[in-house]
Design an enzyme around this catalytic site. Structure first.
Site, PDB file in Angstrom:
ATOM      1  N   GLY A 238      37.568  43.164  37.693  1.00  0.00           N
ATOM      2  CA  GLY A 238      38.826  42.772  37.395  1.00  0.00           C
ATOM      3  C   GLY A 238      39.731  43.695  38.488  1.00  0.00           C
ATOM      4  NE  ARG A 291      40.216  40.392  43.330  1.00  0.00           N
ATOM      5  CZ  ARG A 291      40.293  39.187  43.835  1.00  0.00           C
ATOM      6  NH1 ARG A 291      40.674  38.854  45.098  1.00  0.00           N
ATOM      7  NH2 ARG A 291      40.499  37.886  43.186  1.00  0.00           N
ATOM      8  NE  ARG A 327      41.298  36.420  47.906  1.00  0.00           N
ATOM      9  CZ  ARG A 327      42.133  36.892  48.037  1.00  0.00           C
ATOM     10  NH1 ARG A 327      42.667  37.461  49.267  1.00  0.00           N
ATOM     11  NH2 ARG A 327      42.827  37.442  46.950  1.00  0.00           N
ATOM     12  CB  CYS A 358      44.059  17.229  59.309  1.00  0.00           C
ATOM     13  SG  CYS A 358      43.458  17.145  61.054  1.00  0.00           S
TER      14      CYS A 358
HETATM   15  C1  LIG Z   1      34.263  37.339  38.354  1.00  0.00           C
HETATM   16  C2  LIG Z   1      34.030  37.916  37.393  1.00  0.00           C
HETATM   17  C3  LIG Z   1      33.813  39.406  37.436  1.00  0.00           C
HETATM   18  C4  LIG Z   1      34.248  40.074  38.745  1.00  0.00           C
HETATM   19  O1  LIG Z   1      35.585  40.100  38.936  1.00  0.00           O
HETATM   20  P1  LIG Z   1      36.413  41.118  39.906  1.00  0.00           P
HETATM   21  O2  LIG Z   1      37.735  40.707  39.922  1.00  0.00           O
HETATM   22  O3  LIG Z   1      35.882  40.230  41.589  1.00  0.00           O
HETATM   23  O4  LIG Z   1      36.057  42.329  39.959  1.00  0.00           O
HETATM   24  C5  LIG Z   1      33.234  40.426  36.502  1.00  0.00           C
HETATM   25  N1  LIG Z   1      32.814  39.794  35.310  1.00  0.00           N
HETATM   26  C6  LIG Z   1      32.875  38.286  35.262  1.00  0.00           C
HETATM   27  C7  LIG Z   1      32.344  37.857  33.807  1.00  0.00           C
HETATM   28  C8  LIG Z   1      33.417  37.617  36.127  1.00  0.00           C
HETATM   29  O5  LIG Z   1      33.576  36.394  35.570  1.00  0.00           O
END
Ligand SMILES: *Cc1c(COP(=O)(O)O)cnc(C)c1O
Length: 434
Positions: A238, A291, A327, A358
């Site tokens: 995250g 990410r 995105r 389109c």
């Molecule tokens: C998507 C996800 C991540 C990675 O999230 P990022 O924002 O890409 O770092 C980690 N753990 C779980 C359980 C996820 O679903």
């Protein structure tokens, strides 16, 4: 830090001129920088030194086999959202023995496959799932290692479509019910309780929600260590990245030169805030960044088809579209867009950068100031390494784009553009129409 910079007038990835890549492999094509991935990996590990940390890279962010292999070579394990992702890691020649399996809807066949592959742990999202894992493990005559994904009811203050840690989301077991769920887990004969997990969302740009989550989880984690002998805590992924002006001032984005207080989240800030709490727990730490490992390591190369001057509005029509990079259409996300050949003598213009599909949502940028460009010239859509190619579709019968990996002065196509024959290979006209 990333490894995209202008050398003279031409945008390079590491030592490779991106226009060369575009000419050789065509566009739209994703290009990834190995050095940037390595930096991202090493920075997050270094930010938690003194702890027993394992990175389980979230495959869903970018599942290209070469990227997975490179991360494995760096020492990374993996976080899977499906058995398909697990099979990708195996196909990349990497081990899954240190990896974890998340997701609210694990099918019986997926659980079996993961057990047979010797996965490190399942991150369990509900009580029925616990029963199913126990059942499948029993049939195979093995014990299934698990952690329960706890939903801490913390607002990650991110985009609504990528928040996962509030009680309104489908993810995990609420903190209040977690102790009971662990009690239930301990009664199953084919389950081994190994850890505790939480993941509250994606593109989180301040450390507050991470700290709040860990503080909420810590008492439970401590009591589970006592009661069930858990050995690890997974704090999920995250970590947000900077999408605006990612290229503005060379390899270090402008914000990395800003005083600490004005910076968005960095790996160092993340590690410094969480490490003290984690040290007290005395557990092995798993982190699941997706990410933040790959976003700034990738760009999407595209070519200008037309410069269309509308009424009081310019449209730069490019050959990439929302099927290649969804995105902006899906999350209203911002991507910096820069020319591969920079010419400061040209006038700037303001234009919408749009694809050929389109749909009005097929738009990468609105009213963006950009160097005047003409037909056949190339652009890079920056910070497209995460949730880019993995979300590509064939909408408008457009093929899945190509992918290229760069390392120093070497580069190779690591996924060829889909051919038309591949696109229709599984389709047929039924006998009753013949
Ligand atoms: C998507 C996800 C991540 C990675 O999230 P990022 O924002 O890409 O770092 C980690 N753990 C779980 C359980 C996820 O679903």
């Amino acid at each position: 830090m990333h490894h995209f910079q202008y050398v003279g007038q031409n945008l390079h990835c590491e030592s490779v001129d991106l226009a060369e890549v575009a000419k050789l492999y065509g566009t739209p094509t994703y290009v990834y920088s190995a050095a940037t991935i390595a930096d991202n990996y090493k920075r997050i590990v270094a930010s938690m030194k003194g702890l027993d940390v394992r990175v389980c890279y979230a495959v869903k962010a970018n599942g290209n086999l070469a990227v997975l292999r490179y991360l494995s070579n760096l020492g990374s394990a993996f976080d899977f959202a499906s058995a398909g992702e697990m099979r990708r890691v195996v196909a990349a020649g990497a081990s899954v023995k240190q990896s974890v399996f998340a997701g609210v809807g694990k099918a019986e066949s997926e659980i079996r496959m993961a057990l047979e592959a010797g996965i490190y742990s399942f991150h369990v999202e509900s009580e029925p799932e616990l029963a199913r894992i126990n059942h499948v493990a029993g049939k195979l005559g093995v014990k299934a290692p698990i952690a329960i994904r706890v939903n801490p009811d913390v607002d990650a203050q991110t985009h609504a479509k990528i928040t996962t840690g509030t009680s309104a989301n489908k993810f995990g077991i609420p903190l209040r019910q977690a102790a009971a769920a662990y009690e239930a887990a301990s009664k199953y004969p084919n389950i081994t309780i190994l850890g505790i997990q939480s993941h509250i969302g994606s593109q989180i740009t301040s450390v507050g929600p991470f700290v709040e989550t860990l503080e909420k989880l810590a008492p439970l984690a401590a009591s589970l260590r006592e009661k069930h002998g858990i050995s690890y805590i997974s704090i999920g992924g995250g970590i947000g990245v900077v999408y605006k002006d990612a290229l503005a001032s060379g390899p270090f984005s402008w914000w990395e030169t800003q005083p600490e207080a004005r910076r968005p989240l960095t790996p160092e800030v993340y590690g410094a805030a969480l490490s003290p709490i984690l040290k007290q727990l005395g557990l092995k730490v798993l982190i699941e960044p997706g990410r933040s490992m790959v976003a700034n390591a990738g760009v999407l190369l595209t070519r200008v088809e037309y410069m269309k001057r509308g009424q009081g509005k310019n449209f730069l029509i490019v050959d990439a579209a929302m099927n290649d990079l969804v995105r902006p259409a899906m999350y209203d996300s911002y991507h910096e867009i820069v020319p591969l050949h920079r010419d400061t003598t040209r006038a700037a213009l303001v234009a919408d950068v749009v694809g050929p599909i389109c749909e009005s949502t097929d738009c990468f940028a609105k009213d963006r100031q950009i160097q005047a460009l003409g037909e056949g010239e190339y652009l890079a859509i920056m910070s497209a390494g995460a949730y880019g190619h993995v979300m590509a579709s064939r909408y408008n019968a457009r093929p899945i784009p190509a992918e290229v990996l760069v390392k120093d002065s070497a580069f190779e196509q690591v996924n060829a553009r889909e051919t038309f024959e591949q696109m229709i290979a599984n389709e047929k006209i039924p006998a009753f129409l013949k």
